[in-house]
Scaffold this motif. Structure first.
Motif, PDB file in Angstrom:
ATOM      1  N   HIS A  91       0.819  -1.208   0.000  1.00 38.02           N
ATOM      2  CA  HIS A  91       0.000   0.000   0.000  1.00 38.02           C
ATOM      3  C   HIS A  91       0.860   1.269   0.000  1.00 38.02           C
ATOM      4  CE1 HIS A  91      -3.558   2.352   0.888  1.00 38.02           C
ATOM      5  NE2 HIS A  91      -2.868   2.987   1.827  1.00 38.02           N
ATOM      6  N   HIS A  92       2.025   1.181   0.652  1.00 33.52           N
ATOM      7  CA  HIS A  92       2.904   2.356   0.715  1.00 33.52           C
ATOM      8  C   HIS A  92       3.949   2.361  -0.398  1.00 33.52           C
ATOM      9  CE1 HIS A  92       1.359   4.201   4.383  1.00 33.52           C
ATOM     10  NE2 HIS A  92       1.032   2.971   4.707  1.00 33.52           N
ATOM     11  N   GLY A  93       3.786   1.473  -1.378  1.00 29.63           N
ATOM     12  CA  GLY A  93       4.635   1.539  -2.567  1.00 29.63           C
ATOM     13  C   GLY A  93       5.954   0.797  -2.474  1.00 29.63           C
ATOM     14  N   ALA A  94       6.108  -0.064  -1.478  1.00 25.91           N
ATOM     15  CA  ALA A  94       7.363  -0.819  -1.369  1.00 25.91           C
ATOM     16  C   ALA A  94       7.353  -1.996  -2.339  1.00 25.91           C
ATOM     17  CB  ALA A  94       7.528  -1.340   0.056  1.00 25.91           C
ATOM     18  N   GLN A  95       8.543  -2.494  -2.675  1.00 24.96           N
ATOM     19  CA  GLN A  95       8.620  -3.783  -3.354  1.00 24.96           C
ATOM     20  C   GLN A  95       8.474  -4.843  -2.270  1.00 24.96           C
ATOM     21  OE1 GLN A  95      12.299  -3.926  -5.635  1.00 24.96           O
ATOM     22  NE2 GLN A  95      11.119  -3.463  -7.469  1.00 24.96           N
ATOM     23  N   THR A  96       7.763  -5.924  -2.585  1.00 25.81           N
ATOM     24  CA  THR A  96       7.543  -6.959  -1.569  1.00 25.81           C
ATOM     25  C   THR A  96       8.003  -8.305  -2.101  1.00 25.81           C
ATOM     26  OG1 THR A  96       5.239  -7.145  -2.296  1.00 25.81           O
ATOM     27  CG2 THR A  96       5.660  -5.729  -0.401  1.00 25.81           C
ATOM     28  N   VAL A  97       8.762  -9.003  -1.278  1.00 23.47           N
ATOM     29  CA  VAL A  97       9.452 -10.226  -1.703  1.00 23.47           C
ATOM     30  C   VAL A  97       9.212 -11.328  -0.681  1.00 23.47           C
ATOM     31  CG1 VAL A  97      11.724 -11.223  -2.212  1.00 23.47           C
ATOM     32  CG2 VAL A  97      11.299  -8.802  -2.687  1.00 23.47           C
ATOM     33  N   GLU A  98       8.916 -12.519  -1.190  1.00 19.02           N
ATOM     34  CA  GLU A  98       8.754 -13.658  -0.291  1.00 19.02           C
ATOM     35  C   GLU A  98       9.823 -14.704  -0.600  1.00 19.02           C
ATOM     36  OE1 GLU A  98       5.083 -16.294   1.234  1.00 19.02           O
ATOM     37  OE2 GLU A  98       5.346 -16.305  -0.926  1.00 19.02           O
ATOM     38  N   VAL A  99      10.437 -15.232   0.452  1.00 13.49           N
ATOM     39  CA  VAL A  99      11.394 -16.336   0.322  1.00 13.49           C
ATOM     40  C   VAL A  99      10.810 -17.504   1.100  1.00 13.49           C
ATOM     41  CG1 VAL A  99      13.729 -17.136   0.865  1.00 13.49           C
ATOM     42  CG2 VAL A  99      13.350 -14.737   0.186  1.00 13.49           C
ATOM     43  N   ASN A 100      10.536 -18.608   0.412  1.00 14.33           N
ATOM     44  CA  ASN A 100       9.910 -19.738   1.092  1.00 14.33           C
ATOM     45  C   ASN A 100      10.245 -21.030   0.356  1.00 14.33           C
ATOM     46  OD1 ASN A 100       7.739 -21.632   2.173  1.00 14.33           O
ATOM     47  ND2 ASN A 100       7.187 -19.726   3.218  1.00 14.33           N
ATOM     48  N   LEU A 101      10.322 -22.084   1.133  1.00 10.90           N
ATOM     49  CA  LEU A 101      10.579 -23.412   0.584  1.00 10.90           C
ATOM     50  C   LEU A 101       9.471 -23.838  -0.371  1.00 10.90           C
ATOM     51  CD1 LEU A 101      12.696 -25.613   1.098  1.00 10.90           C
ATOM     52  CD2 LEU A 101      11.267 -26.460   2.962  1.00 10.90           C
ATOM     53  N   MET A 102       8.254 -23.369  -0.118  1.00  6.75           N
ATOM     54  CA  MET A 102       7.104 -23.791  -0.923  1.00  6.75           C
ATOM     55  C   MET A 102       6.794 -22.772  -2.020  1.00  6.75           C
ATOM     56  SD  MET A 102       6.470 -26.424   0.824  1.00  6.75           S
ATOM     57  CE  MET A 102       4.884 -27.054   0.344  1.00  6.75           C
ATOM     58  N   GLN A 103       6.179 -23.266  -3.084  1.00  8.07           N
ATOM     59  CA  GLN A 103       5.693 -22.375  -4.150  1.00  8.07           C
ATOM     60  C   GLN A 103       4.677 -21.402  -3.556  1.00  8.07           C
ATOM     61  OE1 GLN A 103       6.400 -22.152  -7.341  1.00  8.07           O
ATOM     62  NE2 GLN A 103       7.795 -23.899  -7.535  1.00  8.07           N
ATOM     63  N   PRO A 104       4.588 -20.190  -4.090  1.00  7.91           N
ATOM     64  CA  PRO A 104       3.634 -19.232  -3.516  1.00  7.91           C
ATOM     65  C   PRO A 104       2.179 -19.628  -3.698  1.00  7.91           C
ATOM     66  CG  PRO A 104       4.655 -18.364  -5.502  1.00  7.91           C
ATOM     67  CD  PRO A 104       5.367 -19.635  -5.184  1.00  7.91           C
ATOM     68  N   ASP A 105       1.392 -19.196  -2.750  1.00 10.56           N
ATOM     69  CA  ASP A 105      -0.055 -19.340  -2.822  1.00 10.56           C
ATOM     70  C   ASP A 105      -0.551 -18.513  -4.022  1.00 10.56           C
ATOM     71  OD1 ASP A 105      -2.510 -19.459  -0.482  1.00 10.56           O
ATOM     72  OD2 ASP A 105      -2.733 -18.032  -2.136  1.00 10.56           O
ATOM     73  N   PRO A 106      -1.539 -19.013  -4.801  1.00 18.98           N
ATOM     74  CA  PRO A 106      -2.018 -18.243  -5.964  1.00 18.98           C
ATOM     75  C   PRO A 106      -2.577 -16.870  -5.581  1.00 18.98           C
ATOM     76  CG  PRO A 106      -3.213 -20.349  -5.733  1.00 18.98           C
ATOM     77  CD  PRO A 106      -2.183 -20.327  -4.665  1.00 18.98           C
ATOM     78  N   HIS A 107      -3.003 -16.704  -4.336  1.00 19.89           N
ATOM     79  CA  HIS A 107      -3.546 -15.404  -3.906  1.00 19.89           C
ATOM     80  C   HIS A 107      -2.492 -14.545  -3.215  1.00 19.89           C
ATOM     81  CE1 HIS A 107      -7.385 -17.069  -4.958  1.00 19.89           C
ATOM     82  NE2 HIS A 107      -7.201 -18.068  -4.107  1.00 19.89           N
ATOM     83  N   SER A 108      -1.250 -14.943  -3.319  1.00 23.83           N
ATOM     84  CA  SER A 108      -0.189 -14.213  -2.614  1.00 23.83           C
ATOM     85  C   SER A 108      -0.169 -12.731  -2.994  1.00 23.83           C
ATOM     86  CB  SER A 108       1.161 -14.832  -2.968  1.00 23.83           C
ATOM     87  OG  SER A 108       2.198 -14.003  -2.491  1.00 23.83           O
ATOM     88  N   GLN A 109       0.077 -11.884  -2.020  1.00 23.38           N
ATOM     89  CA  GLN A 109       0.153 -10.443  -2.264  1.00 23.38           C
ATOM     90  C   GLN A 109       1.582  -9.991  -2.582  1.00 23.38           C
ATOM     91  OE1 GLN A 109      -2.660  -8.538  -2.259  1.00 23.38           O
ATOM     92  NE2 GLN A 109      -3.628 -10.541  -2.006  1.00 23.38           N
TER      93      GLN A 109
END
Ligand code: APR
Length: 247
Positions: free
Chosen positions: A193-211
């Protein structure tokens, strides 16, 4: 080049160090009922059961083979070498970030190695396991210490400071967390919402609804050293020249 980074870590970052996660196969919540060991009601109902649960986890943390891994070390290096502002927030109650050298951090769900006076809220580093004789030194009569852990139904620590940092960051990275427990699960929305880049690091593939805008799938201990070097080299994710971990 990023100027303000917020990092959130969860149980997955400590998995490669030998600490059980909560919701993976064989995780802690498969062997224990949350309501028994991780709620104020469970504590009121059976204090010894809850104390035994946290005493065992505290002792486990002191096993010589439990050591910070490459992901904890990469984050400590980032704190040391990054020229902008960095805030590390962990949902973990272990002390592996500190052992790796991280200094500027928030334990939003508390710390296994501490007890807290239920009256004054003062915290004490544990010298002995929880029990009726392990009491505070701040009250008369002395109060039995409770685990310095945020249980379900309790408010995590430092939420104002966390929200201020999320409002201003230009990069938010969540590492090894299932994203199912609020308020931490909502941090990505605030950062987006505040315009940041957002990154996820996880062993599993992302959820299809991931933000999250970017995902790196694999072990935190393999991805984080590369991601930290990318950031320290002044690269921006998604920019043409950015060569990140092939994850
Ligand atoms: N590298 C990266 N991610 C990993 C790794 C690894 N080596 N191993 C596991 N993971 C991921 C899993 O895929 C999962 O998404 O880490 C996540 C662990 O999820 P949980 O066990 O649910 O832990 P977490 O999200 O940190 O739990 C949040 O819930 O019970 C409460 O208070 C407790 O802080 C905890 C909160």
């Amino acid at each position: 080049m990023y100027r303000r980074i917020v990092i959130l870590t969860g149980a997955g970052i400590s998995a490669e160090s030998g600490i059980s996660t909560f919701r993976d196969q064989d995780g802690l919540w498969e062997k224990h009922h949350i309501e028994d060991v991780a709620t104020p009601e469970g504590y009121a109902k059976d204090i010894q059961l809850v104390e035994r649960f946290y005493n065992l986890r505290w002792q486990d943390l002191q096993r010589p083979e439990i050591l910070p891994n490459a992901a904890h070390q990469a984050l400590a290096k980032l704190e040391l070498e990054f020229e902008g502002e960095l805030l590390l927030i962990t949902q973990n109650v272990d002390d592996l970030h500190e052992r790796a050298g991280s200094l500027r951090m928030i334990h939003m769900h508390g710390e296994l190695k501490k007890g807290r006076c239920p009256k004054s809220q003062q915290t004490f580093v544990l010298r002995e396991p929880f029990g009726e004789d392990n009491c505070c030194t701040c009250c008369i009569p002395a109060m039995r210490l409770r685990p310095h852990i945020v249980w379900f139904g309790e408010m995590p620590f430092a939420m104002d400071r966390i929200h201020d940092a999320l409002d201003e960051c230009d990069l938010f990275i969540a590492i090894g967390t299932s994203g199912t427990v609020y308020p931490a699960a909502g941090f990505v929305d605030t950062a987006n919402h505040h315009g940041a880049q957002t990154v996820e690091v996880n062993l599993m593939q992302p959820d299809p609804h991931s933000q999250f805008q970017y995902h790196f799938t694999g072990k935190a201990g393999e991805i984080m050293p590369k991601l930290v070097d990318t950031i320290l080299n002044g690269n921006i994710l998604g920019a043409n020249k950015c060569k990140l971990a092939q994850a």
